[in-house]
Design an enzyme around this catalytic site. Sequence first.
Site, PDB file in Angstrom:
ATOM      1  N   GLU A 130       8.072   3.795  -3.093  1.00 16.71           N
ATOM      2  CA  GLU A 130       8.208   2.387  -2.710  1.00 16.71           C
ATOM      3  C   GLU A 130       6.922   1.597  -2.982  1.00 16.71           C
ATOM      4  OE1 GLU A 130      10.774   0.843  -1.754  1.00 16.71           O
ATOM      5  OE2 GLU A 130      10.087  -0.978  -0.747  1.00 16.71           O
ATOM      6  N   ASP A 131       5.801   2.187  -2.649  1.00 15.95           N
ATOM      7  CA  ASP A 131       4.561   1.407  -2.611  1.00 15.95           C
ATOM      8  C   ASP A 131       3.525   1.741  -3.680  1.00 15.95           C
ATOM      9  OD1 ASP A 131       5.527   0.080  -0.435  1.00 15.95           O
ATOM     10  OD2 ASP A 131       4.511   1.341   1.041  1.00 15.95           O
TER      11      ASP A 131
END
Length: 714
Positions: free
Chosen positions: A76-77
């Site tokens: 996600e990051d």
Amino acid sequence: MTTSDELIGLVRAYNPNTNAKLIQKAYDFGAEMHEGQFRRSGEPYFTHPVEVARLLSDQHLDDSTIITALLHDTVEDTRASYGEVANKFGTEIADLVDGVTKLTNLQLSSSATKQAENFRKLIMATSKDVRVTLVKLADRLHNMRTIRSMPQEKQVLKARETMEAYAPLAGRMGMQWMREELEDLAFQVLNPEGRASIIRRFIRLQKETGDVVEHIKSDLAELMHGANIHAEIQGRAKKPYSIWRKIEAKEQSFSRLSDIYGFRVIVEDEAECYRVLGLIHQRWRAVPGRFKDYISQPKSNGYRSLHTTVSGRNARRVEVQIRTHTMHQVAEKGAAATWAYRDGERQINPFALDPSEWISSLTERFATEGDHGEFYEAVKLEMYQDQVFCFTPKGDVIKLPRGATPIDFAYAIHTRIGSACVSAKVDGMRVPLWTRLRNGQSVDIITAEGQKPQASWIEMAATGRAKSAIRRRLREDDRDRYVKLGRELARVAFEAVGRKVTDKALATAAKHFGLLSAEDLLARLGSAEITAREVVSEIYPNLKVRSTDEVASDQAVIGLDPDQTFTPATCCQPLPGERIVGITYRGAGVIIHAIDCPKLERFETQMDRWVDVHWQEGQHAATHTVTIDVTIRNGVGVMGRICTLIGELKANISDLNFMDRKPDYFRLLVDVDLRDVSQLHSVLTALEADSDVAEVSRYRDVTRDPSDIGAVAE
Ligand code: MN
């Protein structure tokens, strides 16, 4: 920050066969990926995944879960991709990370408090693997523990999500400690004054009563000792939120100890649980209505214990839970966590990727007595296998049965939206209305003014709500059409007797038929419940359509004996001008058939019953009913025009039956009263010429018996 060695040490303590190398590799990969990222508190970002992994090691989870925790934010990051994680750690872990990422992307909208239950179910349904939910819960717990560095607005949103979705979810999974901690952390954000007041009063009470916990614990210990039972005794103050909720629910004062403190007696086996219960009830007075046996009737999350409340010291009420060590494990750590490792060995896929398998292992584990089919049902339903959860553009969660389509979704929002629906976008892409929706999709319904539900939608819809709304709307549309058609039928019938249709005439007729309004009358006319002729003769009983040179009906057929009467057959509906033949029926006269009627075959061996007849030439007084099979375009005004067309040829429509209704076309059987075959030909030709008529033909139903009398006579 917990080092990789510390983490591996924690895991190895309960899992001697841990893959330390792989955990190390994940730790290094995560650290590298999150390099240079910081949390709002200023700490390096990677402290977060490490703490999540540590929380999960407390729950004795398997290597894949620990590694998933270390990597849970990478896809996600950071620049890491699913493929990269799969390459390095295998697809099992990549899928778990992917599952957590999906959950992270779900958000309870700020306007959707009442949707919390559905949101919870969505989390379960999206997880597929129980371990995904466990990682997500640990992630949320760590984020809630460190929420203070977040902006206030975000704190409130996360706290509400936690209170409404994640804390109950932890409870559902059997992790009571986590439920309580999540609730209390959220409570602190959502109602700091409420929490502070609970704590203040709690401290005041403690000053008044002294250390109640120790006193009661020693009372219980003494009792157990006297009976020679080896028991672990726990006593603790409940979390402020639990106390708050109890006070709120009962609108009671703060003074009840049973609402504030909880005690546990933990023993070796089930039989001892009941013995302890007996001892406690002998020693102190049991409070009526407070005893619960969750051993013989476990909760659906697998929780088992005996609960009782007694009047203890100074008549203060005290709540006691009695359970075995195993039951205690399950209650605290959750059913899922307790059999991940049995005897230090990792069970083969203990969390069975298929939730239903997980459930059946759960049932096996707890199905010790009694009928647990019911228990299984309860838990199975909770897995929501048969449901789909989708989002509105505003973020509300809509619950639908599996197999539901955008049509169901539209009707679930509002009937108005369902009726006006023209197409749908799913996750931003245009899809046909029959598309089956999947979990977590966001659905945007496109509506248009003037759109109407189509009959074909009934097949596409999966919910009763949508189906019945579509049917209702189609019926209303039908009524509109019937009214229009009825008006045409009435006009033609009135003109046939030289009168004009007026609202007053219609209202009068409606009253005669016991109907509420002229519109009601027209609807019934249009749906052929009443014939136009009945309406006309109701108002003008003495008017008759007659012209000169008519053949009297008793002379219409030539070739009969003077005492013979005749009836045209209903199967072939012969008309004056057509070749006919008569068949005698005992006591019932002669039935007239068209010469090509297939029914005549039945009489081939009974030539004595045949009568040679033909129609009288000239204008016939009586009319004969003929059925016409016509397929017309379903368009505004088409039906009315068709009826006018028939009426202009001085034919009367006496009945109307819909055979088939497609969105585009109607097929109907129209009964027309005609004088002779040339009039039939004019009608057929006129219809054929109309651009809205797709097909038209005379209809003969050979299954119809020539006459009721015939059946008797044969
Ligand atoms: Mn996270």
